[in-house]
Design an enzyme around this catalytic site. Structure first.
Site, PDB file in Angstrom:
ATOM      1  CE  LYS A 173      -3.685  -2.623   2.055  1.00  0.00           C
ATOM      2  NZ  LYS A 173      -4.280  -3.217   3.261  1.00  0.00           N
ATOM      3  CD  GLN A 192      -3.436  -4.599   6.605  1.00  0.00           C
ATOM      4  OE1 GLN A 192      -3.376  -3.637   5.838  1.00  0.00           O
ATOM      5  NE2 GLN A 192      -3.876  -5.781   6.197  1.00  0.00           N
ATOM      6  CG  ASP A 234     -10.054  -1.006   4.146  1.00  0.00           C
ATOM      7  OD1 ASP A 234      -9.860  -1.282   2.939  1.00  0.00           O
ATOM      8  OD2 ASP A 234      -9.316  -1.385   5.061  1.00  0.00           O
TER       9      ASP A 234
END
Ligand code: NDP
Length: 295
Positions: free
Chosen positions: A50, A94, A117
């Site tokens: 990322k 994450q 997300d």
């Protein structure tokens, strides 16, 4: 039958190229913050991908690496600071987080307008309502990949195997939306599904997101189907220098020549997930700055 390999890299490259042009013309760089708690090796690899993606398209990015024993309150405080930081447009927590931390609570603390997300209940709710804002990156990437290869989902019978909140469930909702790149008839399968093979072998499209190496083969998938393999599983491979290799949730070797199209692992869905994360971050900034979709 020739099996077309649906590679993610050309699609990812096209998304990156578009983003680079938009960023060059934007009033400021979009900013992505990543929160990584603990030392899960797979998570560390995903986060570094990322970071590289952000560098490539010219985003501002910052990664907060916290030790596994960080108290939940400190993680929530950090999320609060990132919510208030004007240079940050997108926040990514994450997963998985260490067990002691309540994952739902942390995801729920992210400002929904920065939830690139798409895991915040508000954004999941908008998807259920048929009016999505931030769509989880892997499902969004799968639709983009299929569109790129001109594989229409409209009217197709699609079996999605897996119902996680990260992949299977949002993907099933997305595919069933009444819009050009979706409009499919979806069956969402899981470990409680009775006679899974009867459902998957009758489907036009099978999307496997179960996390079980090479679980679906020619007995479970019909001739000529389109197969999207989301799985990323590391298995022993003594013949390889590293001693391991990555395989998906379908038996790709057996399915080549049997199905019409198949996403490779690695190199299929994976590159799309990062591309969509960056696209969502761009959209978060564009929304905040009042830019139109093209910058
Ligand atoms: P989860 O473990 O959260 O969910 C797996 C789902 O599959 C569950 O719904 C489970 O059912 C179902 N399942 C498990 N075994 C079977 C089975 N034998 N038959 C039918 N259903 C089954 O996994 P994720 O959704 O997070 O990830 C799935 C895979 O995708 C993993 O390999 C992961 O690494 C990969 N992945 C890849 C990404 C990418 O960018 N390419 C991104 C995210 C994930 P139940 O609900 O009943 O337990």
């Amino acid at each position: 039958m020739d099996t077309i390999l649906l590679k993610g890299k050309p699609v990812r490259d096209a998304v990156f190229a578009e983003l680079k042009v938009k960023v060059a013309q934007a009033p400021r760089k979009p900013g992505l913050a990543v929160v990584l708690v603990g030392d899960d090796p797979a998570s560390a690899v995903y986060v570094s991908h990322k970071e590289k993606g952000c560098e490539e398209v010219g985003f501002h990015h910052v990664t907060h690496r916290l030790p596994a024993d960080t108290p939940e309150g400190n993680v929530l405080d950090l999320v609060g600071q990132l919510n208030a930081d004007p240079a940050i447009d997108g926040i990514l927590v994450q997963l998985p987080m260490p067990r002691k931390i309540n994952q739902e609570k942390v995801l729920g603390a992210v400002d929904p307008a920065k939830d690139v997300d798409g895991f915040h209940p508000v954004n999941l709710g908008l998807l259920v309502a048929g009016n999505p804002r931030f769509v989880p990156c892997t499902p969004k990437g799968i639709l983009r990949l299929l569109s790129y290869y001109d594989i229409s989902m409209a009217g197709k019978n699609v079996a999605v195997v897996g119902r996680s909140v990260i992949v299977g469930r949002p993907l099933s909702l997305l595919l069933s939306l009444k819009r050009e790149d979706a409009n499919a008839t979806v069956t969402m399968c899981h470990s409680g599904t009775r006679d899974l093979a009867a459902i998957t072998s009758a489907a036009d499209v099978v999307i496997a997101a179960i996390g079980v190496p090479r679980a679906l083969g020619t007995n479970e998938i019909g001739k000529g189907a389109v197969v999207v393999d989301v799985g990323i599983n590391r298995i022993d491979a003594p013949e390889r220098p590293k001693g391991t290799r990555l395989v998906g949730d379908v038996d790709a070797d057996a399915l080549k020549g049997h199905v019409a199209a198949l996403t490779p692992v690695p190199g299929g869905v994976g590159p799309m997930t990062i591309a969509m994360l960056l696209e969502n971050t761009w959209e978060a900034m564009a929304g905040k700055e009042g830019l139109d979709e093209n910058g």
